[in-house]
Design a protein around this motif. Structure first.
Motif, PDB file in Angstrom:
ATOM      1  N   THR A 246       2.742   9.929   9.499  1.00  0.00           N
ATOM      2  CA  THR A 246       3.415  10.091  10.791  1.00  0.00           C
ATOM      3  C   THR A 246       2.418   9.891  11.937  1.00  0.00           C
ATOM      4  O   THR A 246       2.752   9.295  12.961  1.00  0.00           O
ATOM      5  CB  THR A 246       4.082  11.481  10.930  1.00  0.00           C
ATOM      6  OG1 THR A 246       3.101  12.483  10.718  1.00  0.00           O
ATOM      7  CG2 THR A 246       5.183  11.649   9.912  1.00  0.00           C
ATOM      8  N   HIS A 247       1.205  10.355  11.733  1.00  0.00           N
ATOM      9  CA  HIS A 247       0.183  10.181  12.768  1.00  0.00           C
ATOM     10  C   HIS A 247      -0.059   8.689  13.033  1.00  0.00           C
ATOM     11  O   HIS A 247      -0.062   8.229  14.185  1.00  0.00           O
ATOM     12  CB  HIS A 247      -1.109  10.866  12.314  1.00  0.00           C
ATOM     13  CG  HIS A 247      -2.230  10.741  13.287  1.00  0.00           C
ATOM     14  ND1 HIS A 247      -2.202  11.327  14.533  1.00  0.00           N
ATOM     15  CD2 HIS A 247      -3.400  10.058  13.215  1.00  0.00           C
ATOM     16  CE1 HIS A 247      -3.313  11.029  15.185  1.00  0.00           C
ATOM     17  NE2 HIS A 247      -4.053  10.264  14.404  1.00  0.00           N
ATOM     18  N   GLN A 248      -0.215   7.927  11.957  1.00  0.00           N
ATOM     19  CA  GLN A 248      -0.453   6.477  12.087  1.00  0.00           C
ATOM     20  C   GLN A 248       0.767   5.759  12.669  1.00  0.00           C
ATOM     21  O   GLN A 248       0.627   4.860  13.500  1.00  0.00           O
ATOM     22  CB  GLN A 248      -0.792   5.865  10.721  1.00  0.00           C
ATOM     23  CG  GLN A 248      -2.198   6.177  10.242  1.00  0.00           C
ATOM     24  CD  GLN A 248      -3.257   5.556  11.157  1.00  0.00           C
ATOM     25  OE1 GLN A 248      -3.117   4.436  11.611  1.00  0.00           O
ATOM     26  NE2 GLN A 248      -4.291   6.314  11.447  1.00  0.00           N
ATOM     27  N   LEU A 249       1.949   6.144  12.237  1.00  0.00           N
ATOM     28  CA  LEU A 249       3.164   5.490  12.764  1.00  0.00           C
ATOM     29  C   LEU A 249       3.339   5.791  14.251  1.00  0.00           C
ATOM     30  O   LEU A 249       3.849   4.961  15.001  1.00  0.00           O
ATOM     31  CB  LEU A 249       4.400   5.932  11.980  1.00  0.00           C
ATOM     32  CG  LEU A 249       4.533   5.347  10.577  1.00  0.00           C
ATOM     33  CD1 LEU A 249       5.782   5.896   9.885  1.00  0.00           C
ATOM     34  CD2 LEU A 249       4.595   3.822  10.606  1.00  0.00           C
ATOM     35  N   GLY A 250       2.906   6.975  14.649  1.00  0.00           N
ATOM     36  CA  GLY A 250       2.924   7.316  16.074  1.00  0.00           C
ATOM     37  C   GLY A 250       1.974   6.413  16.845  1.00  0.00           C
ATOM     38  O   GLY A 250       2.328   5.840  17.882  1.00  0.00           O
ATOM     39  N   ARG A 251       0.778   6.239  16.322  1.00  0.00           N
ATOM     40  CA  ARG A 251      -0.222   5.394  16.995  1.00  0.00           C
ATOM     41  C   ARG A 251       0.217   3.942  17.082  1.00  0.00           C
ATOM     42  O   ARG A 251      -0.096   3.232  18.029  1.00  0.00           O
ATOM     43  CB  ARG A 251      -1.559   5.462  16.248  1.00  0.00           C
ATOM     44  CG  ARG A 251      -2.256   6.790  16.418  1.00  0.00           C
ATOM     45  CD  ARG A 251      -3.621   6.794  15.791  1.00  0.00           C
ATOM     46  NE  ARG A 251      -4.468   5.740  16.338  1.00  0.00           N
ATOM     47  CZ  ARG A 251      -5.748   5.573  16.044  1.00  0.00           C
ATOM     48  NH1 ARG A 251      -6.332   6.397  15.211  1.00  0.00           N
ATOM     49  NH2 ARG A 251      -6.448   4.599  16.560  1.00  0.00           N
ATOM     50  N   LYS A 252       0.948   3.498  16.060  1.00  0.00           N
ATOM     51  CA  LYS A 252       1.409   2.106  16.033  1.00  0.00           C
ATOM     52  C   LYS A 252       2.693   1.908  16.841  1.00  0.00           C
ATOM     53  O   LYS A 252       3.227   0.796  16.927  1.00  0.00           O
ATOM     54  CB  LYS A 252       1.631   1.656  14.582  1.00  0.00           C
ATOM     55  CG  LYS A 252       0.333   1.503  13.790  1.00  0.00           C
ATOM     56  CD  LYS A 252       0.590   1.223  12.314  1.00  0.00           C
ATOM     57  CE  LYS A 252      -0.669   1.380  11.478  1.00  0.00           C
ATOM     58  NZ  LYS A 252      -1.728   0.411  11.759  1.00  0.00           N
TER      59      LYS A 252
ATOM     60  N   THR B 222       0.844  -1.191   0.000  1.00  0.00           N
ATOM     61  CA  THR B 222       0.000   0.000   0.000  1.00  0.00           C
ATOM     62  C   THR B 222       0.884   1.248   0.000  1.00  0.00           C
ATOM     63  O   THR B 222       2.042   1.208   0.421  1.00  0.00           O
ATOM     64  CB  THR B 222      -0.894   0.055   1.253  1.00  0.00           C
ATOM     65  OG1 THR B 222      -0.044   0.083   2.405  1.00  0.00           O
ATOM     66  CG2 THR B 222      -1.836  -1.132   1.330  1.00  0.00           C
ATOM     67  N   ARG B 223       0.307   2.320  -0.452  1.00  0.00           N
ATOM     68  CA  ARG B 223       1.006   3.614  -0.443  1.00  0.00           C
ATOM     69  C   ARG B 223       1.411   3.980   0.987  1.00  0.00           C
ATOM     70  O   ARG B 223       2.469   4.569   1.205  1.00  0.00           O
ATOM     71  CB  ARG B 223       0.057   4.665  -1.028  1.00  0.00           C
ATOM     72  CG  ARG B 223       0.648   6.025  -1.140  1.00  0.00           C
ATOM     73  CD  ARG B 223       1.391   6.188  -2.446  1.00  0.00           C
ATOM     74  NE  ARG B 223       1.993   7.497  -2.525  1.00  0.00           N
ATOM     75  CZ  ARG B 223       3.278   7.708  -2.788  1.00  0.00           C
ATOM     76  NH1 ARG B 223       4.100   6.702  -3.008  1.00  0.00           N
ATOM     77  NH2 ARG B 223       3.750   8.925  -2.856  1.00  0.00           N
ATOM     78  N   PHE B 224       0.570   3.638   1.938  1.00  0.00           N
ATOM     79  CA  PHE B 224       0.887   3.928   3.340  1.00  0.00           C
ATOM     80  C   PHE B 224       2.170   3.215   3.773  1.00  0.00           C
ATOM     81  O   PHE B 224       3.064   3.820   4.372  1.00  0.00           O
ATOM     82  CB  PHE B 224      -0.280   3.528   4.253  1.00  0.00           C
ATOM     83  CG  PHE B 224       0.035   3.666   5.712  1.00  0.00           C
ATOM     84  CD1 PHE B 224       0.266   4.920   6.263  1.00  0.00           C
ATOM     85  CD2 PHE B 224       0.143   2.553   6.537  1.00  0.00           C
ATOM     86  CE1 PHE B 224       0.588   5.064   7.611  1.00  0.00           C
ATOM     87  CE2 PHE B 224       0.464   2.689   7.877  1.00  0.00           C
ATOM     88  CZ  PHE B 224       0.676   3.949   8.412  1.00  0.00           C
ATOM     89  N   SER B 225       2.301   1.917   3.462  1.00  0.00           N
ATOM     90  CA  SER B 225       3.518   1.180   3.821  1.00  0.00           C
ATOM     91  C   SER B 225       4.734   1.785   3.132  1.00  0.00           C
ATOM     92  O   SER B 225       5.816   1.892   3.730  1.00  0.00           O
ATOM     93  CB  SER B 225       3.405  -0.282   3.391  1.00  0.00           C
ATOM     94  OG  SER B 225       2.437  -0.953   4.142  1.00  0.00           O
ATOM     95  N   ASP B 226       4.574   2.127   1.885  1.00  0.00           N
ATOM     96  CA  ASP B 226       5.656   2.704   1.097  1.00  0.00           C
ATOM     97  C   ASP B 226       6.213   3.951   1.797  1.00  0.00           C
ATOM     98  O   ASP B 226       7.416   4.050   2.095  1.00  0.00           O
ATOM     99  CB  ASP B 226       5.092   3.022  -0.299  1.00  0.00           C
ATOM    100  CG  ASP B 226       6.090   3.671  -1.240  1.00  0.00           C
ATOM    101  OD1 ASP B 226       7.107   4.198  -0.777  1.00  0.00           O
ATOM    102  OD2 ASP B 226       5.835   3.676  -2.459  1.00  0.00           O
ATOM    103  N   LEU B 227       5.314   4.874   2.130  1.00  0.00           N
ATOM    104  CA  LEU B 227       5.762   6.122   2.767  1.00  0.00           C
ATOM    105  C   LEU B 227       6.297   5.868   4.177  1.00  0.00           C
ATOM    106  O   LEU B 227       7.274   6.493   4.606  1.00  0.00           O
ATOM    107  CB  LEU B 227       4.615   7.140   2.808  1.00  0.00           C
ATOM    108  CG  LEU B 227       4.062   7.566   1.444  1.00  0.00           C
ATOM    109  CD1 LEU B 227       3.001   8.647   1.611  1.00  0.00           C
ATOM    110  CD2 LEU B 227       5.177   8.071   0.536  1.00  0.00           C
ATOM    111  N   ALA B 228       5.668   4.929   4.880  1.00  0.00           N
ATOM    112  CA  ALA B 228       6.122   4.601   6.240  1.00  0.00           C
ATOM    113  C   ALA B 228       7.558   4.094   6.209  1.00  0.00           C
ATOM    114  O   ALA B 228       8.405   4.520   7.010  1.00  0.00           O
ATOM    115  CB  ALA B 228       5.194   3.549   6.854  1.00  0.00           C
TER     116      ALA B 228
END
Lengths: 144, 144
Positions: free
Chosen positions: A48-54, A4-10
Protein backbone atom coordinates in the motif's frame (compact mmCIF):
# COMPACT_ATOMS: atom_id res chain seq x y z
CA UNK A 1 7.71 -16.24 -16.22
CA UNK A 2 5.93 -14.85 -13.24
CA UNK A 3 4.89 -11.40 -12.08
CA UNK A 4 6.70 -10.20 -9.00
CA UNK A 5 5.01 -10.80 -5.68
CA UNK A 6 4.62 -7.03 -5.39
CA UNK A 7 2.59 -6.83 -8.64
CA UNK A 8 0.51 -9.80 -7.57
CA UNK A 9 -0.51 -8.19 -4.27
CA UNK A 10 -0.94 -4.77 -5.88
CA UNK A 11 -3.41 -6.17 -8.41
CA UNK A 12 -5.38 -8.03 -5.75
CA UNK A 13 -5.67 -4.93 -3.60
CA UNK A 14 -6.68 -2.62 -6.47
CA UNK A 15 -9.20 -5.20 -7.73
CA UNK A 16 -10.72 -5.44 -4.27
CA UNK A 17 -11.27 -1.69 -4.11
CA UNK A 18 -12.51 -1.54 -7.73
CA UNK A 19 -15.05 -4.32 -7.18
CA UNK A 20 -17.27 -2.34 -4.78
CA UNK A 21 -20.56 -0.76 -5.87
CA UNK A 22 -19.18 2.74 -5.40
CA UNK A 23 -15.45 2.21 -5.76
CA UNK A 24 -14.44 5.86 -5.48
CA UNK A 25 -16.25 6.12 -2.15
CA UNK A 26 -14.87 2.85 -0.82
CA UNK A 27 -12.16 2.72 1.80
CA UNK A 28 -10.50 -0.39 3.13
CA UNK A 29 -8.01 -1.12 5.86
CA UNK A 30 -4.73 -2.89 5.22
CA UNK A 31 -5.66 -5.40 7.91
CA UNK A 32 -8.96 -6.37 6.22
CA UNK A 33 -7.37 -6.74 2.78
CA UNK A 34 -4.45 -8.80 4.04
CA UNK A 35 -6.81 -11.18 5.86
CA UNK A 36 -9.10 -11.48 2.86
CA UNK A 37 -6.26 -12.50 0.54
CA UNK A 38 -4.34 -14.62 3.08
CA UNK A 39 -1.34 -12.34 2.82
CA UNK A 40 0.91 -11.28 5.74
CA UNK A 41 -0.06 -7.86 7.08
CA UNK A 42 3.49 -6.50 6.84
CA UNK A 43 3.67 -7.40 3.14
CA UNK A 44 0.42 -5.60 2.47
CA UNK A 45 1.64 -2.52 4.37
CA UNK A 46 4.64 -2.29 2.01
CA UNK A 47 2.43 -2.74 -1.03
CA UNK A 48 0.00 0.00 0.00
CA UNK A 49 2.89 2.34 0.74
CA UNK A 50 4.37 1.78 -2.73
CA UNK A 51 0.98 2.04 -4.47
CA UNK A 52 0.45 5.34 -2.68
CA UNK A 53 3.80 6.64 -3.90
CA UNK A 54 3.02 5.54 -7.45
CA UNK A 55 -0.29 7.38 -7.36
CA UNK A 56 -2.69 4.44 -7.49
CA UNK A 57 -4.01 4.83 -3.97
CA UNK A 58 -4.64 7.57 -1.47
CA UNK A 59 -4.57 6.89 2.23
CA UNK A 60 -6.33 8.88 4.91
CA UNK A 61 -5.90 8.53 8.63
CA UNK A 62 -8.45 8.52 11.42
CA UNK A 63 -12.02 7.33 11.70
CA UNK A 64 -13.55 6.48 8.33
CA UNK A 65 -10.08 6.67 6.78
CA UNK A 66 -8.14 3.99 4.98
CA UNK A 67 -7.11 3.08 1.46
CA UNK A 68 -8.97 4.48 -1.51
CA UNK A 69 -8.48 4.37 -5.28
CA UNK A 70 -7.00 7.57 -6.72
CA UNK A 71 -8.68 7.20 -10.11
CA UNK A 72 -11.99 5.69 -11.31
CA UNK A 73 -11.46 2.03 -12.20
CA UNK A 74 -12.94 2.52 -15.68
CA UNK A 75 -10.01 4.82 -16.44
CA UNK A 76 -7.21 2.57 -15.23
CA UNK A 77 -5.75 -0.05 -17.56
CA UNK A 78 -4.16 -3.22 -16.18
CA UNK A 79 -1.12 -2.81 -18.43
CA UNK A 80 -0.68 0.69 -17.09
CA UNK A 81 -0.59 -0.57 -13.50
CA UNK A 82 1.90 -3.34 -14.26
CA UNK A 83 4.24 -1.02 -16.14
CA UNK A 84 4.73 0.80 -12.83
CA UNK A 85 4.87 -2.24 -10.54
CA UNK A 86 7.11 -4.55 -12.60
CA UNK A 87 10.84 -3.81 -12.90
CA UNK A 88 11.71 -2.29 -16.31
CA UNK A 89 13.54 -4.36 -18.93
CA UNK A 90 13.58 -7.29 -16.63
CA UNK A 91 12.48 -10.20 -18.77
CA UNK A 92 15.98 -11.66 -18.85
CA UNK A 93 18.97 -10.99 -16.60
CA UNK A 94 21.95 -10.15 -18.81
CA UNK A 95 24.15 -8.88 -16.03
CA UNK A 96 24.34 -11.12 -12.95
CA UNK A 97 26.30 -13.72 -14.83
CA UNK A 98 27.83 -11.14 -17.18
CA UNK A 99 26.55 -12.51 -20.50
CA UNK A 100 29.14 -11.69 -23.20
CA UNK A 101 26.36 -10.69 -25.63
CA UNK A 102 24.78 -8.13 -23.36
CA UNK A 103 26.04 -5.02 -25.10
CA UNK A 104 24.37 -5.74 -28.45
CA UNK A 105 21.96 -8.63 -28.18
CA UNK A 106 19.19 -9.19 -30.72
CA UNK A 107 17.57 -11.73 -28.41
CA UNK A 108 17.20 -9.06 -25.73
CA UNK A 109 15.57 -6.75 -28.31
CA UNK A 110 13.07 -9.46 -29.25
CA UNK A 111 12.31 -10.17 -25.59
CA UNK A 112 11.77 -6.49 -24.87
CA UNK A 113 9.27 -6.28 -27.75
CA UNK A 114 7.47 -9.34 -26.41
CA UNK A 115 7.39 -7.81 -22.91
CA UNK A 116 5.78 -4.72 -24.43
CA UNK A 117 3.24 -6.94 -26.28
CA UNK A 118 2.35 -8.44 -22.89
CA UNK A 119 1.56 -4.97 -21.47
CA UNK A 120 -0.29 -3.89 -24.64
CA UNK A 121 -2.59 -6.87 -24.36
CA UNK A 122 -3.33 -5.92 -20.75
CA UNK A 123 -4.08 -2.34 -21.82
CA UNK A 124 -7.25 -3.75 -23.34
CA UNK A 125 -8.64 -4.35 -19.86
CA UNK A 126 -9.56 -1.70 -17.34
CA UNK A 127 -9.58 -2.31 -13.61
CA UNK A 128 -13.40 -2.05 -13.84
CA UNK A 129 -13.57 -4.76 -16.55
CA UNK A 130 -11.54 -7.19 -14.53
CA UNK A 131 -13.29 -6.38 -11.24
CA UNK A 132 -16.67 -7.36 -12.74
CA UNK A 133 -16.55 -10.99 -11.65
CA UNK A 134 -19.01 -12.79 -9.35
CA UNK A 135 -16.22 -14.37 -7.28
CA UNK A 136 -15.00 -10.88 -6.32
CA UNK A 137 -18.51 -9.65 -5.49
CA UNK A 138 -18.94 -12.61 -3.16
CA UNK A 139 -15.61 -11.91 -1.52
CA UNK A 140 -16.59 -8.29 -0.97
CA UNK A 141 -19.91 -9.36 0.57
CA UNK A 142 -18.05 -11.54 3.03
CA UNK A 143 -15.75 -8.68 3.98
CA UNK A 144 -18.49 -6.13 4.71
CA UNK B 1 8.56 -10.53 -14.78
CA UNK B 2 11.53 -12.64 -15.64
CA UNK B 3 12.09 -15.79 -17.64
CA UNK B 4 13.17 -18.76 -15.56
CA UNK B 5 16.89 -19.39 -15.29
CA UNK B 6 16.33 -22.57 -17.28
CA UNK B 7 14.86 -20.66 -20.25
CA UNK B 8 17.65 -18.12 -20.05
CA UNK B 9 20.39 -20.76 -20.29
CA UNK B 10 18.45 -22.76 -22.91
CA UNK B 11 18.22 -19.71 -25.18
CA UNK B 12 21.91 -18.89 -24.80
CA UNK B 13 22.93 -22.43 -25.65
CA UNK B 14 20.62 -22.74 -28.67
CA UNK B 15 21.73 -19.31 -29.91
CA UNK B 16 25.36 -20.32 -29.64
CA UNK B 17 24.78 -23.42 -31.79
CA UNK B 18 22.60 -21.49 -34.27
CA UNK B 19 25.21 -18.77 -34.73
CA UNK B 20 27.78 -20.97 -36.47
CA UNK B 21 28.32 -20.90 -40.25
CA UNK B 22 26.97 -24.42 -40.63
CA UNK B 23 24.75 -24.78 -37.59
CA UNK B 24 23.43 -28.25 -38.43
CA UNK B 25 26.98 -29.56 -38.64
CA UNK B 26 28.14 -27.82 -35.47
CA UNK B 27 28.74 -29.69 -32.26
CA UNK B 28 29.70 -28.17 -28.95
CA UNK B 29 30.64 -29.51 -25.56
CA UNK B 30 28.78 -28.60 -22.41
CA UNK B 31 32.08 -27.54 -20.88
CA UNK B 32 32.84 -25.05 -23.67
CA UNK B 33 29.38 -23.50 -23.61
CA UNK B 34 29.29 -23.16 -19.83
CA UNK B 35 32.68 -21.41 -19.83
CA UNK B 36 31.68 -19.12 -22.66
CA UNK B 37 28.55 -17.91 -20.87
CA UNK B 38 30.03 -17.87 -17.35
CA UNK B 39 27.54 -20.46 -16.17
CA UNK B 40 28.30 -23.33 -13.76
CA UNK B 41 28.98 -26.57 -15.62
CA UNK B 42 26.44 -28.56 -13.58
CA UNK B 43 23.66 -26.08 -14.47
CA UNK B 44 24.46 -26.41 -18.15
CA UNK B 45 24.44 -30.22 -17.91
CA UNK B 46 20.87 -30.09 -16.59
CA UNK B 47 19.82 -27.67 -19.31
CA UNK B 48 21.25 -29.81 -22.12
CA UNK B 49 19.61 -32.88 -20.67
CA UNK B 50 16.19 -31.17 -20.62
CA UNK B 51 16.65 -29.64 -24.08
CA UNK B 52 17.47 -33.11 -25.36
CA UNK B 53 14.29 -34.52 -23.84
CA UNK B 54 12.23 -31.69 -25.33
CA UNK B 55 13.65 -32.40 -28.77
CA UNK B 56 15.68 -29.23 -29.31
CA UNK B 57 19.09 -30.88 -29.12
CA UNK B 58 20.66 -34.22 -29.95
CA UNK B 59 23.71 -35.41 -28.10
CA UNK B 60 26.26 -37.88 -29.39
CA UNK B 61 29.05 -39.48 -27.40
CA UNK B 62 32.65 -40.15 -28.33
CA UNK B 63 35.17 -38.34 -30.48
CA UNK B 64 33.59 -35.59 -32.59
CA UNK B 65 30.42 -35.94 -30.54
CA UNK B 66 28.65 -33.33 -28.45
CA UNK B 67 25.55 -31.17 -28.58
CA UNK B 68 23.88 -30.46 -31.89
CA UNK B 69 20.67 -28.68 -32.95
CA UNK B 70 17.87 -31.07 -33.89
CA UNK B 71 16.24 -28.69 -36.37
CA UNK B 72 17.55 -25.98 -38.72
CA UNK B 73 17.54 -22.62 -36.90
CA UNK B 74 15.50 -20.99 -39.70
CA UNK B 75 12.64 -23.32 -38.78
CA UNK B 76 12.65 -22.77 -35.03
CA UNK B 77 10.72 -19.86 -33.54
CA UNK B 78 11.75 -18.28 -30.25
CA UNK B 79 8.16 -18.36 -28.95
CA UNK B 80 8.04 -22.06 -29.74
CA UNK B 81 11.14 -22.73 -27.64
CA UNK B 82 9.90 -20.71 -24.67
CA UNK B 83 6.49 -22.38 -24.68
CA UNK B 84 8.33 -25.61 -23.87
CA UNK B 85 10.88 -24.20 -21.41
CA UNK B 86 8.61 -21.89 -19.36
CA UNK B 87 6.10 -23.38 -16.89
CA UNK B 88 2.53 -23.25 -18.28
CA UNK B 89 0.00 -20.74 -16.89
CA UNK B 90 2.58 -19.40 -14.57
CA UNK B 91 2.30 -15.65 -14.89
CA UNK B 92 0.66 -15.33 -11.49
CA UNK B 93 0.59 -17.77 -8.57
CA UNK B 94 -3.04 -18.24 -7.51
CA UNK B 95 -2.42 -21.22 -5.29
CA UNK B 96 0.49 -20.85 -2.85
CA UNK B 97 -1.37 -18.29 -0.81
CA UNK B 98 -4.78 -19.76 -1.78
CA UNK B 99 -6.30 -16.69 -3.47
CA UNK B 100 -10.08 -16.77 -2.87
CA UNK B 101 -10.71 -15.70 -6.49
CA UNK B 102 -8.74 -18.51 -8.06
CA UNK B 103 -11.67 -20.61 -9.23
CA UNK B 104 -13.14 -17.97 -11.54
CA UNK B 105 -10.81 -15.02 -11.96
CA UNK B 106 -11.10 -12.60 -14.86
CA UNK B 107 -7.70 -11.14 -14.01
CA UNK B 108 -6.10 -14.55 -14.51
CA UNK B 109 -7.83 -14.83 -17.90
CA UNK B 110 -6.46 -11.43 -18.95
CA UNK B 111 -2.97 -12.36 -17.75
CA UNK B 112 -3.08 -15.66 -19.64
CA UNK B 113 -4.00 -13.81 -22.84
CA UNK B 114 -1.14 -11.39 -22.28
CA UNK B 115 1.24 -14.31 -21.68
CA UNK B 116 0.12 -15.74 -25.02
CA UNK B 117 0.68 -12.34 -26.68
CA UNK B 118 4.24 -12.45 -25.34
CA UNK B 119 4.87 -15.81 -27.03
CA UNK B 120 3.12 -14.72 -30.26
CA UNK B 121 5.43 -11.73 -30.53
CA UNK B 122 8.43 -14.04 -30.14
CA UNK B 123 7.05 -16.35 -32.84
CA UNK B 124 8.00 -13.59 -35.27
CA UNK B 125 11.67 -14.38 -34.69
CA UNK B 126 13.45 -17.56 -35.68
CA UNK B 127 16.55 -18.83 -33.93
CA UNK B 128 18.43 -17.91 -37.13
CA UNK B 129 17.12 -14.31 -37.06
CA UNK B 130 18.24 -13.77 -33.51
CA UNK B 131 21.59 -15.55 -33.96
CA UNK B 132 22.56 -13.13 -36.74
CA UNK B 133 24.33 -10.64 -34.50
CA UNK B 134 27.98 -9.56 -34.64
CA UNK B 135 28.46 -9.97 -30.89
CA UNK B 136 27.60 -13.66 -31.20
CA UNK B 137 29.86 -14.18 -34.21
CA UNK B 138 32.75 -12.69 -32.24
CA UNK B 139 31.99 -14.95 -29.30
CA UNK B 140 31.99 -17.98 -31.58
CA UNK B 141 35.33 -16.94 -33.09
CA UNK B 142 36.83 -16.79 -29.61
CA UNK B 143 35.49 -20.24 -28.79
CA UNK B 144 36.88 -22.03 -31.88
Amino acid sequence: MQLTRFSDLALRLLLYLAGHDKPMETTATVRAVSELFNVPYTHMVKVTHQLGRKGWLTTTKGKGGGLRLSRPPEEVRIGEILRTTEPANDVIDCFTQACPLRSACTLKEALDRAYEAFFRELDQYTLADVAAMPALQKLIQISL
